[in-house]
Design a protein around this motif. Sequence first.
Motif, mmCIF file in Angstrom:
data_model
loop_
_atom_site.group_PDB
_atom_site.id
_atom_site.type_symbol
_atom_site.label_atom_id
_atom_site.label_comp_id
_atom_site.label_asym_id
_atom_site.label_seq_id
_atom_site.Cartn_x
_atom_site.Cartn_y
_atom_site.Cartn_z
ATOM 1 N N ARG A 6 -46.670 -20.774 8.305
ATOM 2 C CA ARG A 6 -45.653 -21.689 7.525
ATOM 3 C C ARG A 6 -45.665 -22.115 5.997
ATOM 4 O O ARG A 6 -46.852 -22.935 5.899
ATOM 5 N N GLY A 7 -44.950 -22.155 5.099
ATOM 6 C CA GLY A 7 -44.683 -22.554 3.566
ATOM 7 C C GLY A 7 -45.290 -21.826 3.160
ATOM 8 O O GLY A 7 -46.277 -21.051 3.637
ATOM 9 N N GLY A 8 -45.843 -22.050 1.333
ATOM 10 C CA GLY A 8 -46.385 -21.099 0.623
ATOM 11 C C GLY A 8 -45.719 -19.511 0.470
ATOM 12 O O GLY A 8 -44.318 -19.782 1.033
ATOM 13 N N GLU A 9 -46.685 -18.889 -0.337
ATOM 14 C CA GLU A 9 -46.189 -17.701 -0.401
ATOM 15 C C GLU A 9 -47.637 -16.664 -0.103
ATOM 16 O O GLU A 9 -48.941 -17.082 -0.302
ATOM 17 N N VAL A 10 -46.850 -15.172 0.877
ATOM 18 C CA VAL A 10 -48.081 -14.402 0.738
ATOM 19 C C VAL A 10 -47.601 -13.324 0.610
ATOM 20 O O VAL A 10 -46.514 -12.274 0.881
ATOM 21 N N TYR A 11 -49.015 -12.411 -1.048
ATOM 22 C CA TYR A 11 -48.603 -11.345 -1.416
ATOM 23 C C TYR A 11 -49.330 -9.873 -0.420
ATOM 24 O O TYR A 11 -50.872 -10.464 -1.211
ATOM 25 N N GLY A 12 -48.947 -9.390 -0.271
ATOM 26 C CA GLY A 12 -49.710 -7.706 0.607
ATOM 27 C C GLY A 12 -49.196 -6.901 -0.619
ATOM 28 O O GLY A 12 -48.165 -6.526 -0.153
ATOM 29 N N ASN A 13 -50.105 -6.217 -1.303
ATOM 30 C CA ASN A 13 -49.386 -4.501 -2.153
ATOM 31 C C ASN A 13 -49.908 -3.661 -1.472
ATOM 32 O O ASN A 13 -48.484 -2.927 -1.631
ATOM 33 N N GLN A 14 -50.419 -3.706 0.236
ATOM 34 C CA GLN A 14 -50.052 -2.690 1.020
ATOM 35 C C GLN A 14 -49.557 -3.043 2.037
ATOM 36 O O GLN A 14 -49.017 -2.370 2.966
ATOM 37 N N GLY A 15 -48.803 -4.094 1.755
ATOM 38 C CA GLY A 15 -48.072 -4.931 3.565
ATOM 39 C C GLY A 15 -48.363 -6.008 4.082
ATOM 40 O O GLY A 15 -49.655 -6.011 3.718
ATOM 41 N N ALA A 27 -42.563 -2.905 -4.089
ATOM 42 C CA ALA A 27 -41.219 -2.317 -3.325
ATOM 43 C C ALA A 27 -41.196 -1.127 -2.221
ATOM 44 O O ALA A 27 -39.985 -1.455 -2.090
ATOM 45 N N ASN A 28 -42.027 -0.769 -1.942
ATOM 46 C CA ASN A 28 -42.319 0.602 -0.938
ATOM 47 C C ASN A 28 -42.989 0.057 0.001
ATOM 48 O O ASN A 28 -43.217 1.432 0.701
ATOM 49 N N GLU A 29 -42.914 -1.017 0.199
ATOM 50 C CA GLU A 29 -44.127 -1.255 1.070
ATOM 51 C C GLU A 29 -43.536 -2.151 2.472
ATOM 52 O O GLU A 29 -42.041 -2.389 2.143
ATOM 53 N N GLU A 30 -43.952 -2.190 3.384
ATOM 54 C CA GLU A 30 -43.461 -3.351 4.998
ATOM 55 C C GLU A 30 -43.203 -4.180 4.973
ATOM 56 O O GLU A 30 -44.728 -4.572 4.299
ATOM 57 N N ILE A 31 -42.578 -5.421 5.601
ATOM 58 C CA ILE A 31 -42.618 -6.275 6.204
ATOM 59 C C ILE A 31 -42.827 -6.928 7.575
ATOM 60 O O ILE A 31 -41.380 -5.999 7.853
ATOM 61 N N GLY A 77 -40.588 -5.988 -4.216
ATOM 62 C CA GLY A 77 -40.634 -6.095 -5.880
ATOM 63 C C GLY A 77 -39.734 -7.029 -6.497
ATOM 64 O O GLY A 77 -40.179 -8.149 -6.537
ATOM 65 N N HIS A 78 -39.138 -6.511 -6.990
ATOM 66 C CA HIS A 78 -38.096 -7.595 -7.387
ATOM 67 C C HIS A 78 -36.554 -7.798 -6.404
ATOM 68 O O HIS A 78 -36.090 -8.986 -6.847
ATOM 69 N N VAL A 79 -36.870 -7.137 -5.461
ATOM 70 C CA VAL A 79 -35.569 -7.549 -4.587
ATOM 71 C C VAL A 79 -36.013 -8.568 -3.802
ATOM 72 O O VAL A 79 -36.870 -8.741 -2.705
ATOM 73 N N THR A 80 -34.748 -9.663 -4.086
ATOM 74 C CA THR A 80 -34.590 -11.127 -2.755
ATOM 75 C C THR A 80 -34.091 -11.165 -1.553
ATOM 76 O O THR A 80 -33.254 -10.459 -2.138
ATOM 77 N N TYR A 81 -34.872 -11.439 -0.310
ATOM 78 C CA TYR A 81 -34.001 -11.572 0.560
ATOM 79 C C TYR A 81 -34.156 -12.958 1.735
ATOM 80 O O TYR A 81 -35.075 -12.844 1.824
ATOM 81 N N ARG A 82 -33.346 -13.380 1.907
ATOM 82 C CA ARG A 82 -33.532 -14.501 2.671
ATOM 83 C C ARG A 82 -32.910 -15.063 3.836
ATOM 84 O O ARG A 82 -31.778 -14.483 4.519
ATOM 85 N N LEU A 83 -33.430 -15.344 5.072
ATOM 86 C CA LEU A 83 -32.936 -14.867 7.078
ATOM 87 C C LEU A 83 -32.252 -16.651 7.345
ATOM 88 O O LEU A 83 -33.349 -17.544 7.007
#
Length: 677
Positions: A604-613, A633-637, A651-657
């Motif tokens: 809930r809230g904040g930001e999570v970054y995983g370089n390998q997914g 850019a080449n990984e999965e969520i 990467g630099h591509v953003t998508y909002r649900l």
Amino acid sequence: MNSIVIKNKTVKDAINLGLDLLQVSESEVDIEVVQPESNQFFGVHRKKAVVKLTKISKEAIKKSSVDDLMKDLLKSRPIQEVNKAKEQEPIIKEEEIAEAWVKNGQLYCKSTLAKFPTIKKGPGISVYCNNHLIKSDIIIGLPEDTYEIKVAQEQHETKWHIEVSENQLEAILHVTPGYQTENVLADKKPASMIELSVIERKVTKNSLTYGQVIAELTRLQIRTGINYHEISAAVATNVAGQFVIAKGTPPIEGKNGWIEIKVNIHPVKQLKEDNGKINHRESQFVPSVEAGSIIAVVHSPIPGLSGLSVRNTPIQPKPKYPIILKEGKGISLFGDNVVAIKSGRPYIEKRGQLVYVDMLPKMTHSGNVNLESGNLHFKGDIEVLGEVAENMTVEAAGDVLLRGITTQATVTSGGAIIANSSVIGCTLSAGQGNLVIAELGPIVKKLDEDLASILLLVYQLIESPAFKTSDFVKKGLQPLLSLLTESRFQYFKKLAKQYIEKLQEGEGYIQCEEWKEVGSYLKRIILTLTPQPVYLDHLLNLSHLLKECIELSKKTVEPNAYIHLRNVLSSKVYCNGNVLVSNGGCTNTFIHAGGYVKVNGSLRGGEVYGNQGVYVKESGGESSVKTTIAVAANEEIKIGLAKPGTVLKFGHVTYRLYEEKRNLVAKLDEHNMVVFE
């Protein structure tokens, strides 16, 4: 040909055309107007002019004047007959058509009183009329003339050469067979205008001989591993190709020196989970050994065996290098054996052929970390049995195990961080030493490149005759270095300052002395005006240290660096490896992981970054709080339940649900568009 009948738009045009065809002037012909041009009803049904031109013999021209010719013309043809001829249609039989055609390579022509056939030359065709080459592209076909047509023939020789591969192990014969074009004049059906063309027949002709190849091999001194079967195939080929006609014997590569680890050095990376809960009784946190234990064995490099080139010369294998062992205070080398001289946790770090070995002790703090205990700093592992209070710091070169609640504290580890209770408002960093090295790596690489250029200029200066008589011999190179870094290499000085700043920030997390030695050299040579002279040896030592640090920086992610949390709230988490939030969830927290991030609870809230997914069990919420999940850019969520308010970044591509999604698996396609599986 003495006379000709021409039909054209006007009398003048017809006369001019006839004169061109007869190749005479107007005074050399007798001109008879058979039919003048005429128009009916504004040009409709227009009649063309018809004239007859007859050559006048040279004797007649000499004897007759213009008046005599006019008189003779009037005597031979009364005026009334001429006028009558003007009123009649030209005497041309409809069935008579001017034509030209080609058959069996021969040109044929047929003309009428009013028209001649025309012939257009195509490319590669030469036409001779009465043994004279016709240069014009358009030919008027005259039946009385004799025509000879010649068609151009092309011949291309076979192209070939022998190439020896860069490693001298193969001789490659490149062959492009030649060819000959046998062009034949195409038959043409009778028509008033035809275009001459050819039918091309391409015949492949490989003129390469076996003897030519052998002679070239001899000239190139290629004597080993000749494949005579391939030579025969190359000589017989009708298509372009490459043929390996000789092969040498490749060298057998040896093996670099290596270290054989004899004990368990890796802490447990995953805690055992039972139904989503961590069983701490089953965890084995830190391996340890007793003093006198053999930690590892150092093996010498194994040299390779020489090969043989196609020129029968030896090919040496790549050189192999020994292990460069850096011993910590708890380690000693006896022969090839790496032995612990005190009890503790063995620590081994490998970067290419550089190996650092040390023994890390373990510190167990039985109470709380607060103002009474003070901050904890330890060159090993730390286990805190109590809580960590606000504004306190726990700093370990090894791993950190937190048993109690940690609130608004700073926890830094050179290895792993495991928190069995809640983490609230904290800053956690695992593998910080490697993060510092990752930042220093690009700096030392650029410093090394610039220093190589500086050394080149210094070498040129030393070789000059004026150098020996200058003050540089006595006072050293300091003035020259100052001049270069102030003018041509200004960025070198900026990089040196940047390096020192980064080194000071992470000094407590860097174990290899090479990084500190580079800093000392940069301060002495570049950043301060030391009274001690600076000589070439100092620059060479700095160059050597920079290269060692470049090797050390190649491995930027420490595999033993990871963070395991039960639950985390309003915190900042940095890790070179993986981050696991087991079951309590993650709220308003920033996570940056060089590896994989897994949140088994809610995010809930904040930001999570995983370089390998990233995997999240549940993300977002009904509120307007933005929850960002980011990967490379080449990984999965992957998200079990993604609620509105979740933002995906690749990467630099953003998508909002904006709507709920279950079992979401998202990634970028080849067009950098977000797609869902």
